[in-house]
Scaffold this motif. Structure first.
Motif, mmCIF file in Angstrom:
data_model
loop_
_atom_site.group_PDB
_atom_site.id
_atom_site.type_symbol
_atom_site.label_atom_id
_atom_site.label_comp_id
_atom_site.label_asym_id
_atom_site.label_seq_id
_atom_site.Cartn_x
_atom_site.Cartn_y
_atom_site.Cartn_z
ATOM 1 N N PRO A 1 -1.927 17.068 -7.050
ATOM 2 C CA PRO A 1 -0.501 16.739 -7.005
ATOM 3 C C PRO A 1 0.233 17.386 -5.839
ATOM 4 N N ALA A 2 -0.157 18.589 -5.432
ATOM 5 C CA ALA A 2 0.516 19.247 -4.310
ATOM 6 C C ALA A 2 0.283 18.477 -3.021
ATOM 7 N N ALA A 3 -0.902 17.894 -2.870
ATOM 8 C CA ALA A 3 -1.225 17.136 -1.657
ATOM 9 C C ALA A 3 -0.382 15.867 -1.556
ATOM 10 N N ILE A 4 0.004 15.294 -2.688
ATOM 11 C CA ILE A 4 0.804 14.070 -2.685
ATOM 12 C C ILE A 4 2.141 14.345 -2.003
ATOM 13 N N LEU B 1 -3.859 5.069 -5.677
ATOM 14 C CA LEU B 1 -4.052 3.710 -6.181
ATOM 15 C C LEU B 1 -4.714 3.749 -7.552
ATOM 16 N N ILE B 2 -5.734 4.561 -7.700
ATOM 17 C CA ILE B 2 -6.417 4.705 -8.994
ATOM 18 C C ILE B 2 -5.439 5.210 -10.054
ATOM 19 N N LYS B 3 -4.650 6.199 -9.699
ATOM 20 C CA LYS B 3 -3.663 6.741 -10.644
ATOM 21 C C LYS B 3 -2.693 5.647 -11.080
ATOM 22 N N THR B 4 -2.248 4.840 -10.137
ATOM 23 C CA THR B 4 -1.327 3.743 -10.454
ATOM 24 C C THR B 4 -1.987 2.726 -11.378
ATOM 25 N N LEU B 5 -3.205 2.327 -11.050
ATOM 26 C CA LEU B 5 -3.885 1.311 -11.868
ATOM 27 C C LEU B 5 -4.194 1.823 -13.267
ATOM 28 N N GLN C 1 0.813 -1.206 0.000
ATOM 29 C CA GLN C 1 0.000 0.000 0.000
ATOM 30 C C GLN C 1 0.855 1.269 0.000
ATOM 31 N N ALA C 2 2.004 1.197 -0.625
ATOM 32 C CA ALA C 2 2.883 2.357 -0.783
ATOM 33 C C ALA C 2 2.528 3.022 -2.114
ATOM 34 N N TYR C 3 1.314 3.567 -2.183
ATOM 35 C CA TYR C 3 0.779 4.080 -3.441
ATOM 36 C C TYR C 3 1.481 5.346 -3.915
ATOM 37 N N HIS C 4 2.042 6.094 -3.009
ATOM 38 C CA HIS C 4 2.792 7.279 -3.419
ATOM 39 C C HIS C 4 3.951 6.857 -4.329
#
Length: 158
Positions: A143-146, A103-107, A48-51
């Motif tokens: 993106p700033a929140a990431i 996670l959505i961005k990764t998938l 769960q290291a989605y960042h």
């Protein structure tokens, strides 16, 4: 060459809050597995290291996508559909969560890497099933929140 975003190290995944031993295991595995891009991506998803997983996807553009890499991505999609990734699939239903957005961005990134195939169709169907929920809530990834979510010390392997 290690498959790492430039200047980035793995963030602390969500094993247990403040569980240094679990983080050490993740860090050790990541360092070992980062020589295989799909293995590193799989580890990040499982931990769960989605960042980090969301930062790894663009790095695929810097490498040659061989048939072997495509076959590994195909197997990753099968894993995402397996019981081992049930928690991750359920996290897709939390559209207000930054974790879920990453996670959505990764998938979606994995989907864009795949050619039209059974794995593409499977992942596309999974993502289409949650799209109405996200559209209803009109959520976007900030993106700033990431960058604000990951403390600098968590990005250091030393």
């Amino acid at each position: 060459r290690c498959f790492n975003p430039p200047g980035e190290q793995p963030d602390k995944p969500n094993f247990e809050p403040n569980d240094q031993e679990s983080y050490t295991v993740f860090k050790t595995l990541y360092i070992t597995w980062c020589h295989n891009p799909v293995a590193a991506l799989s580890l990040c998803l499982l931990a769960q290291a989605y960042h980090i997983s969301s930062l790894l996807i663009p790095k695929f553009c810097d490498m040659s996508i061989s048939l072997d890499v495509l076959m590994q991505l195909d197997r990753l999609v099968l894993l995402v559909e397996s019981p081992i990734f049930l928690r991750q699939r359920l996290q897709l239903m939390e559209p207000r969560s930054l974790k879920s957005q990453l996670l959505i961005k990764t998938l979606y990134g994995v989907l864009m890497l795949l050619p039209q195939s059974t794995a593409f169709t499977t992942l596309n169907e999974r993502l289409k099933s949650i799209t109405p929920l996200y559209m209803m809530l009109n959520q976007t990834v900030n993106p700033a929140a990431i960058k604000d979510q990951v403390p600098a010390e968590a990005l250091s392997l030393t």
